[in-house]
Design a protein around this motif. Sequence first.
Motif, PDB file in Angstrom:
ATOM      1  N   UNK A 146      51.621  37.657  44.575  1.00 26.11           N
ATOM      2  CA  UNK A 146      50.859  37.843  43.339  1.00 26.11           C
ATOM      3  C   UNK A 146      49.909  36.685  43.064  1.00 26.11           C
ATOM      4  N   UNK A 147      48.787  36.987  42.444  1.00 31.57           N
ATOM      5  CA  UNK A 147      47.839  35.942  42.044  1.00 31.57           C
ATOM      6  C   UNK A 147      48.346  35.307  40.747  1.00 31.57           C
ATOM      7  N   UNK A 148      47.703  34.214  40.353  1.00 35.93           N
ATOM      8  CA  UNK A 148      48.166  33.450  39.193  1.00 35.93           C
ATOM      9  C   UNK A 148      48.241  34.299  37.932  1.00 35.93           C
ATOM     10  N   UNK A 149      47.231  35.126  37.704  1.00 33.44           N
ATOM     11  CA  UNK A 149      47.234  35.956  36.494  1.00 33.44           C
ATOM     12  C   UNK A 149      48.471  36.847  36.452  1.00 33.44           C
ATOM     13  N   UNK A 150      48.845  37.426  37.585  1.00 29.66           N
ATOM     14  CA  UNK A 150      50.028  38.275  37.622  1.00 29.66           C
ATOM     15  C   UNK A 150      51.292  37.465  37.331  1.00 29.66           C
ATOM     16  N   UNK A 151      51.361  36.260  37.886  1.00 29.94           N
ATOM     17  CA  UNK A 151      52.527  35.407  37.639  1.00 29.94           C
ATOM     18  C   UNK A 151      52.639  35.059  36.159  1.00 29.94           C
ATOM     19  N   UNK A 152      51.513  34.763  35.540  1.00 31.38           N
ATOM     20  CA  UNK A 152      51.532  34.414  34.118  1.00 31.38           C
ATOM     21  C   UNK A 152      51.913  35.616  33.255  1.00 31.38           C
ATOM     22  N   UNK A 153      51.412  36.789  33.615  1.00 23.82           N
ATOM     23  CA  UNK A 153      51.768  37.991  32.862  1.00 23.82           C
ATOM     24  C   UNK A 153      53.261  38.296  32.969  1.00 23.82           C
ATOM     25  N   UNK A 154      53.873  37.920  34.087  1.00 29.69           N
ATOM     26  CA  UNK A 154      55.312  38.137  34.281  1.00 29.69           C
ATOM     27  C   UNK A 154      56.166  37.122  33.534  1.00 29.69           C
ATOM     28  N   UNK A 155      55.554  36.032  33.101  1.00 23.81           N
ATOM     29  CA  UNK A 155      56.301  34.972  32.430  1.00 23.81           C
ATOM     30  C   UNK A 155      56.623  35.365  30.987  1.00 23.81           C
ATOM     31  N   UNK A 156      57.500  34.599  30.313  1.00 26.21           N
ATOM     32  CA  UNK A 156      57.798  34.892  28.903  1.00 26.21           C
ATOM     33  C   UNK A 156      56.573  34.841  27.988  1.00 26.21           C
ATOM     34  N   UNK A 157      55.530  34.158  28.438  1.00 26.97           N
ATOM     35  CA  UNK A 157      54.306  34.068  27.631  1.00 26.97           C
ATOM     36  C   UNK A 157      53.273  35.123  28.015  1.00 26.97           C
ATOM     37  N   UNK A 158      53.684  36.090  28.825  1.00 28.91           N
ATOM     38  CA  UNK A 158      52.746  37.106  29.296  1.00 28.91           C
ATOM     39  C   UNK A 158      52.061  37.865  28.179  1.00 28.91           C
ATOM     40  N   UNK A 159      52.795  38.121  27.104  1.00 28.42           N
ATOM     41  CA  UNK A 159      52.194  38.872  25.986  1.00 28.42           C
ATOM     42  C   UNK A 159      51.032  38.111  25.361  1.00 28.42           C
ATOM     43  N   UNK A 174      39.377  39.185  40.452  1.00 22.39           N
ATOM     44  CA  UNK A 174      38.793  40.105  41.421  1.00 22.39           C
ATOM     45  C   UNK A 174      38.010  39.375  42.498  1.00 22.39           C
ATOM     46  N   UNK A 175      37.315  38.314  42.115  1.00 24.03           N
ATOM     47  CA  UNK A 175      36.598  37.528  43.136  1.00 24.03           C
ATOM     48  C   UNK A 175      37.568  36.876  44.107  1.00 24.03           C
ATOM     49  N   UNK A 176      38.702  36.438  43.598  1.00 26.17           N
ATOM     50  CA  UNK A 176      39.700  35.751  44.418  1.00 26.17           C
ATOM     51  C   UNK A 176      40.273  36.662  45.498  1.00 26.17           C
ATOM     52  N   UNK A 177      40.374  37.947  45.216  1.00 22.51           N
ATOM     53  CA  UNK A 177      41.026  38.854  46.157  1.00 22.51           C
ATOM     54  C   UNK A 177      40.041  39.690  46.962  1.00 22.51           C
ATOM     55  N   UNK A 178      38.750  39.454  46.798  1.00 22.79           N
ATOM     56  CA  UNK A 178      37.733  40.188  47.544  1.00 22.79           C
ATOM     57  C   UNK A 178      37.427  39.499  48.856  1.00 22.79           C
ATOM     58  N   UNK A 179      36.875  40.260  49.800  1.00 23.52           N
ATOM     59  CA  UNK A 179      36.401  39.679  51.047  1.00 23.52           C
ATOM     60  C   UNK A 179      35.247  38.732  50.786  1.00 23.52           C
ATOM     61  N   UNK A 239      42.112  43.159  55.716  1.00 26.08           N
ATOM     62  CA  UNK A 239      42.903  42.076  56.309  1.00 26.08           C
ATOM     63  C   UNK A 239      42.792  40.773  55.538  1.00 26.08           C
ATOM     64  N   UNK A 240      41.687  40.579  54.816  1.00 26.84           N
ATOM     65  CA  UNK A 240      41.430  39.295  54.136  1.00 26.84           C
ATOM     66  C   UNK A 240      42.132  39.191  52.787  1.00 26.84           C
ATOM     67  N   UNK A 241      42.755  40.250  52.363  1.00 27.44           N
ATOM     68  CA  UNK A 241      43.412  40.294  51.059  1.00 27.44           C
ATOM     69  C   UNK A 241      44.557  39.286  50.985  1.00 27.44           C
ATOM     70  N   UNK A 242      44.519  38.322  50.031  1.00 26.06           N
ATOM     71  CA  UNK A 242      45.619  37.356  49.938  1.00 26.06           C
ATOM     72  C   UNK A 242      46.899  37.945  49.348  1.00 26.06           C
ATOM     73  N   UNK A 243      46.808  39.084  48.685  1.00 23.94           N
ATOM     74  CA  UNK A 243      47.979  39.693  48.054  1.00 23.94           C
ATOM     75  C   UNK A 243      48.768  40.536  49.055  1.00 23.94           C
ATOM     76  N   UNK A 244      48.082  41.433  49.728  1.00 23.83           N
ATOM     77  CA  UNK A 244      48.762  42.384  50.612  1.00 23.83           C
ATOM     78  C   UNK A 244      47.884  42.720  51.817  1.00 23.83           C
ATOM     79  N   UNK A 245      47.403  41.683  52.480  1.00 22.18           N
ATOM     80  CA  UNK A 245      46.512  41.855  53.614  1.00 22.18           C
ATOM     81  C   UNK A 245      47.249  41.964  54.939  1.00 22.18           C
TER      82      UNK A 245
END
Length: 300
Positions: A146-159, A174-179, A239-245
């Motif tokens: 997961x990218x940072x935003x996903x990790x933060x949303x999963x945290x107790x402060x996600x709301x 989106x820029x982070x996970x694009x080719x 293939x370049x996807x850092x999440x699920x490449x």
Amino acid sequence: MPIAEIPLSVWRTHGQDFVFRGQAIRYWVAGQGEPLLLIHGFPTASWDWHYLWQPLARRYQVIACDMLGFGDSAKPLEHDYSLLEQADLQQALLAHLGIVEPLHLLAHDYGDSVAQELLARHYEERLEIASCVFLNGGLFPETHRPVLTQKLLLSPLGWMLGRVFSREGLARSLRQISGPQNRPSETVLDDFWSLVQSNDGPRILHKLIGYIPERRQRRDRWVEAMQRGEVPLRVIDGAHDPISGAHMVERYRQLVPRPDTVLLPGIGHYPQIEAPLAVLKHYLAFRGGLLVPAQRVVGS
């Protein structure tokens, strides 16, 4: 030859609504032939498929909806979102449309998990799946990064993050996970943000993100369904996807018998937007070869 896009403003005019468990769901249908259900990812919506929509509709009956909590569908605040419910939603949409024929699936990201659940239901004889193609997604929790935003949303402060989430936050993710050669344009980012923001969407992002732990809970059920081998499967992956490449595809090749995989070099997390012609080519080749018993690994 490039594929013509469908502007979001035009896409929205072709949507229809049906009610699922008291909530308004926006959906799209086009074409004739074998039914092909397109299932979108997080945090976007069915417009993700707009490059492929018309080419696929020339061959199949294509069906897509903005799932509950996404796009222009309802986004109730006091709701426990679940991948299992999203699978129920897809089946309810098919029933609404009177679809009873064997179903083909093309899924991405969050939608991969919904497709995995539908595949498991196929083996329980709750619907009939004719084939399934996965684009980049967390098919295996152990390979999902997961990218940072996903990790933060999963945290107790996600709301709190959801309430202050902005277009710029979405753009950075989106820029982070694009080719490297396929960064989304400002216009595309505006459109993605319009879909996320619709119906006050940012306030429920921390609820939607619950799909990540839910994947861990359902892992064995879903992996076993992919391993059964009776339904033809293919993975088409940026293939370049850092999440699920490429690392996810390597795990797929380890766990799934006779793996049929396509890697797209230099392409990130949204291959249907970054490289729609390549995705269309490899999807149609897969459909054309469904009667061929031996699957093979494809490079690109």
